[in-house]
Enzyme design. Structure first.
Site, PDB file in Angstrom:
ATOM      1  N   VAL A  58     -21.261   7.491  25.703  1.00 28.40           N
ATOM      2  CA  VAL A  58     -20.584   8.415  24.785  1.00 28.40           C
ATOM      3  C   VAL A  58     -20.756   9.882  25.185  1.00 28.40           C
ATOM      4  CG1 VAL A  58     -20.623   6.862  22.779  1.00 28.40           C
ATOM      5  CG2 VAL A  58     -22.530   8.450  23.152  1.00 28.40           C
ATOM      6  N   ASN A  84     -22.229   5.135  16.208  1.00 34.46           N
ATOM      7  CA  ASN A  84     -23.598   4.622  16.006  1.00 34.46           C
ATOM      8  C   ASN A  84     -24.533   4.901  17.182  1.00 34.46           C
ATOM      9  OD1 ASN A  84     -25.747   2.557  15.040  1.00 34.46           O
ATOM     10  ND2 ASN A  84     -25.086   1.766  17.036  1.00 34.46           N
ATOM     11  N   SER A 136     -29.689  10.366  10.180  1.00 37.71           N
ATOM     12  CA  SER A 136     -31.018   9.762   9.978  1.00 37.71           C
ATOM     13  C   SER A 136     -31.719  10.540   8.883  1.00 37.71           C
ATOM     14  CB  SER A 136     -31.825   9.857  11.277  1.00 37.71           C
ATOM     15  OG  SER A 136     -33.190   9.603  11.026  1.00 37.71           O
ATOM     16  N   TYR A 149     -34.290  15.120  18.306  1.00 37.28           N
ATOM     17  CA  TYR A 149     -33.636  14.084  17.494  1.00 37.28           C
ATOM     18  C   TYR A 149     -33.258  14.645  16.118  1.00 37.28           C
ATOM     19  CZ  TYR A 149     -32.992   9.417  15.407  1.00 37.28           C
ATOM     20  OH  TYR A 149     -32.491   8.293  14.775  1.00 37.28           O
ATOM     21  N   ALA A 150     -34.189  15.365  15.480  1.00 37.41           N
ATOM     22  CA  ALA A 150     -33.916  15.937  14.156  1.00 37.41           C
ATOM     23  C   ALA A 150     -32.753  16.923  14.235  1.00 37.41           C
ATOM     24  CB  ALA A 150     -35.160  16.637  13.613  1.00 37.41           C
ATOM     25  N   ALA A 151     -32.738  17.732  15.291  1.00 33.93           N
ATOM     26  CA  ALA A 151     -31.637  18.696  15.460  1.00 33.93           C
ATOM     27  C   ALA A 151     -30.307  17.963  15.599  1.00 33.93           C
ATOM     28  CB  ALA A 151     -31.897  19.573  16.687  1.00 33.93           C
ATOM     29  N   SER A 152     -30.313  16.896  16.402  1.00 32.92           N
ATOM     30  CA  SER A 152     -29.052  16.166  16.630  1.00 32.92           C
ATOM     31  C   SER A 152     -28.568  15.498  15.351  1.00 32.92           C
ATOM     32  CB  SER A 152     -29.224  15.125  17.743  1.00 32.92           C
ATOM     33  OG  SER A 152     -30.040  14.041  17.324  1.00 32.92           O
ATOM     34  N   LYS A 153     -29.493  14.944  14.568  1.00 40.46           N
ATOM     35  CA  LYS A 153     -29.084  14.198  13.366  1.00 40.46           C
ATOM     36  C   LYS A 153     -28.700  15.143  12.224  1.00 40.46           C
ATOM     37  CE  LYS A 153     -29.456  10.129  15.173  1.00 40.46           C
ATOM     38  NZ  LYS A 153     -28.237   9.329  15.411  1.00 40.46           N
TER      39      LYS A 153
HETATM   40  P1  NAP Z   1     -31.248   0.882  19.477  1.00 40.94           P
HETATM   41  O1  NAP Z   1     -31.775  -0.441  19.018  1.00 40.94           O
HETATM   42  O2  NAP Z   1     -32.023   1.663  20.463  1.00 40.94           O
HETATM   43  O3  NAP Z   1     -29.753   0.648  19.995  1.00 40.94           O
HETATM   44  C1  NAP Z   1     -28.971   1.740  20.390  1.00 40.94           C
HETATM   45  C2  NAP Z   1     -27.755   1.228  21.124  1.00 40.94           C
HETATM   46  O4  NAP Z   1     -26.994   2.387  21.521  1.00 40.94           O
HETATM   47  C3  NAP Z   1     -28.127   0.474  22.392  1.00 40.94           C
HETATM   48  O5  NAP Z   1     -27.298  -0.640  22.535  1.00 40.94           O
HETATM   49  C4  NAP Z   1     -27.886   1.509  23.471  1.00 40.94           C
HETATM   50  O6  NAP Z   1     -27.521   0.982  24.730  1.00 40.94           O
HETATM   51  C5  NAP Z   1     -26.714   2.275  22.902  1.00 40.94           C
HETATM   52  N1  NAP Z   1     -26.613   3.580  23.542  1.00 40.94           N
HETATM   53  C6  NAP Z   1     -27.617   4.454  23.813  1.00 40.94           C
HETATM   54  N2  NAP Z   1     -27.135   5.527  24.429  1.00 40.94           N
HETATM   55  C7  NAP Z   1     -25.808   5.332  24.570  1.00 40.94           C
HETATM   56  C8  NAP Z   1     -24.766   6.091  25.150  1.00 40.94           C
HETATM   57  N3  NAP Z   1     -25.008   7.269  25.736  1.00 40.94           N
HETATM   58  N4  NAP Z   1     -23.510   5.592  25.125  1.00 40.94           N
HETATM   59  C9  NAP Z   1     -23.252   4.395  24.552  1.00 40.94           C
HETATM   60  N5  NAP Z   1     -24.198   3.621  24.000  1.00 40.94           N
HETATM   61  C10 NAP Z   1     -25.467   4.094  24.007  1.00 40.94           C
HETATM   62  O7  NAP Z   1     -31.011   1.867  18.228  1.00 40.94           O
HETATM   63  P2  NAP Z   1     -30.841   1.563  16.658  1.00 40.94           P
HETATM   64  O8  NAP Z   1     -32.194   1.603  16.051  1.00 40.94           O
HETATM   65  O9  NAP Z   1     -29.954   0.387  16.440  1.00 40.94           O
HETATM   66  O10 NAP Z   1     -30.101   2.906  16.199  1.00 40.94           O
HETATM   67  C11 NAP Z   1     -28.694   3.007  16.098  1.00 40.94           C
HETATM   68  C12 NAP Z   1     -28.356   4.363  15.520  1.00 40.94           C
HETATM   69  O11 NAP Z   1     -28.992   4.534  14.239  1.00 40.94           O
HETATM   70  C13 NAP Z   1     -28.822   5.539  16.366  1.00 40.94           C
HETATM   71  O12 NAP Z   1     -27.894   6.587  16.303  1.00 40.94           O
HETATM   72  C14 NAP Z   1     -30.113   5.950  15.698  1.00 40.94           C
HETATM   73  O13 NAP Z   1     -30.439   7.278  15.952  1.00 40.94           O
HETATM   74  C15 NAP Z   1     -29.778   5.697  14.257  1.00 40.94           C
HETATM   75  N6  NAP Z   1     -30.970   5.502  13.426  1.00 40.94           N
HETATM   76  C16 NAP Z   1     -31.851   4.501  13.653  1.00 40.94           C
HETATM   77  C17 NAP Z   1     -32.986   4.386  12.864  1.00 40.94           C
HETATM   78  C18 NAP Z   1     -33.998   3.296  13.060  1.00 40.94           C
HETATM   79  O14 NAP Z   1     -35.017   3.323  12.354  1.00 40.94           O
HETATM   80  N7  NAP Z   1     -33.803   2.358  13.938  1.00 40.94           N
HETATM   81  C19 NAP Z   1     -33.197   5.294  11.836  1.00 40.94           C
HETATM   82  C20 NAP Z   1     -32.288   6.317  11.632  1.00 40.94           C
HETATM   83  C21 NAP Z   1     -31.167   6.416  12.428  1.00 40.94           C
HETATM   84  P3  NAP Z   1     -28.637   0.658  25.859  1.00 40.94           P
HETATM   85  O15 NAP Z   1     -29.025  -0.747  25.603  1.00 40.94           O
HETATM   86  O16 NAP Z   1     -27.922   0.872  27.128  1.00 40.94           O
HETATM   87  O17 NAP Z   1     -29.763   1.628  25.668  1.00 40.94           O
END
Ligand code: NAP
Length: 240
Positions: A58, A84, A136, A149-153
Site C-alpha cells: 500500500v 486495514n 487504533s 505508530y501513534a502519529a500514523s493512527k
Molecule cells: P498483522 O497480524 O500484523 O497483519 C497485518 C497484515 O497487513 C499482514 O497480512 C501484512 O502482510 C499486511 N501488510 C503489512 N504491510 C503492508 C503493506 N505495506 N501493504 C500491504 N499489506 C501490508 O496486523 P493486525 O493485528 O491484523 O492489524 C491490522 C490493522 O489493525 C493494522 O492497521 C493495525 O495497526 C491495526 N490495529 C491492530 C491492533 C492489534 O492489537 N492487533 C490494534 C489496533 C489497531 P505481511 O504478512 O506481508 O506482513
C-alpha cells in the site's frame, strides 16, 4: 453485503483476514490485497470464485493504482474500501531511527492516503462509497514506544474526519475503527506478561479477537451504517 464489492488491504493475516472472511460470508465479493502474494491468493481460493487475491504494497502508489485497476477490471465497481494494512516498528523516542519512523508513516498513513485517493474517482462516479480505515486506541491515547505508530493512527483519524466533511456531499462516508489489544501476530510480539497486564486493564477482562474487529468493519461496510460518517468506533472492550 450481497452484490457489494469490497477491497480489504492487509488481508493476508490477522484482522484483515478475519474481515475478508466475514464480509465474504455476508455475501460480498472481496478483493483480498496483501504485501505477500501467497496468503492473498490462498485466502481468495479459500473464499471461492467470488474473491480476488492481489499482491500489493500500500505504500507504493503504482501498485495501489494497479490494484484498483484489477478490481475494476474484474468486478466493474467498488463499494467499500477497508484500509486495514498496518505495521509497527516500536522504539522509544530516544532510540527511534528515521527509517523506523518513515516506514510506519509510509504504510499506515500514506498507504491509507494512496488507497483512498485511488478509489475516489470510482466512488465519485458511483455517487456512493464507503471508506473504513484502521486507526487504533493508540492513535487516541498514545502508547509507550510507539511515537511513529501513534502519529500514523492519529493521522488516520484526522484524514477520516476531513474526508467525512469533504466527501459526504458526494455520497461517500469515511469512518475508522480503533481496536484495542487484539490477539494477532502484531500483538504476539509483545511479551506475555505485558499482554496479561493489558487484558487486566480491559473491563471485559480479555484481549480482543480478529473476529471482534471484523464485526465492526462489517457494520461500517454495510448499508446499516449509511448515516454514520466521520466516526471512530473503538473495539477495545471498554479499555480506552
Ligand atoms: P498483522 O497480524 O500484523 O497483519 C497485518 C497484515 O497487513 C499482514 O497480512 C501484512 O502482510 C499486511 N501488510 C503489512 N504491510 C503492508 C503493506 N505495506 N501493504 C500491504 N499489506 C501490508 O496486523 P493486525 O493485528 O491484523 O492489524 C491490522 C490493522 O489493525 C493494522 O492497521 C493495525 O495497526 C491495526 N490495529 C491492530 C491492533 C492489534 O492489537 N492487533 C490494534 C489496533 C489497531 P505481511 O504478512 O506481508 O506482513
Amino acid at each position: 453485503m450481497e452484490g457489494k464489492v469490497v477491497i480489504v488491504t492487509g488481508a493476508g493475516r490477522g484482522i484483515g483476514r478475519a474481515t475478508a472472511l466475514l464480509l465474504a460470508k455476508a455475501g460480498a465479493s472481496v478483493a483480498c490485497a496483501d504485501r505477500d502474494e501467497a496468503p492473498a491468493r490462498e485466502l481468495a481460493a479459500e473464499i471461492g470464485p467470488t474473491a480476488l487475491g492481489l499482491a500489493i504494497d500500500v505504500a507504493d502508489r503504482a501498485q495501489v493504482d494497479a490494484m484498483v485497476a484489477a478490481v475494476l477490471a474484474r468486478y466493474g465497481r467498488i463499494d467499500v474500501l477497508i484500509n486495514n494494512a498496518g505495521i509497527t516498528q516500536d522504539a522509544t523516542l530516544a532510540k527511534m531511527t528515521e527509517a523506523q519512523f518513515d516506514r510506519v508513516i509510509d504504510v499506515n498513513l500514506k498507504g491509507v492516503f494512496h488507497c483512498t485517493q485511488a478509489v475516489l474517482p470510482t466512488f465519485l462516479a458511483q455517487g456512493k462509497g464507503k471508506i473504513v480505515s484502521a486507526s487504533s486506541v493508540v492513535g487516541l491515547h498514545g502508547n509507550f514506544g510507539q511515537t511513529n505508530y501513534a502519529a500514523s493512527k492519529a493521522a488516520v483519524i484526522g484524514m477520516t474526519k476531513t474526508w467525512a466533511k469533504e466527501l459526504g456531499p458526494k455520497g461517500i462516508t469515511a469512518n475508522a475503527v480503533a481496536p484495542g489489544f487484539i490477539l494477532t501476530d502484531m500483538t504476539r510480539a509483545i511479551p506475555a506478561k505485558l499482554l496479561e497486564g493489558a487484558a487486566e486493564r480491559v473491563p471485559l477482562k480479555r484481549l480482543g479477537t480478529p473476529e471482534d474487529v471484523a464485526q465492526a468493519y462489517l457494520f461500517l461496510a454495510s448499508d446499516a451504517s449509511d448515516f454514520i460518517n466521520g466516526h471512530v468506533l473503538c473495539v477495545d472492550g471498554g479499555m480506552a
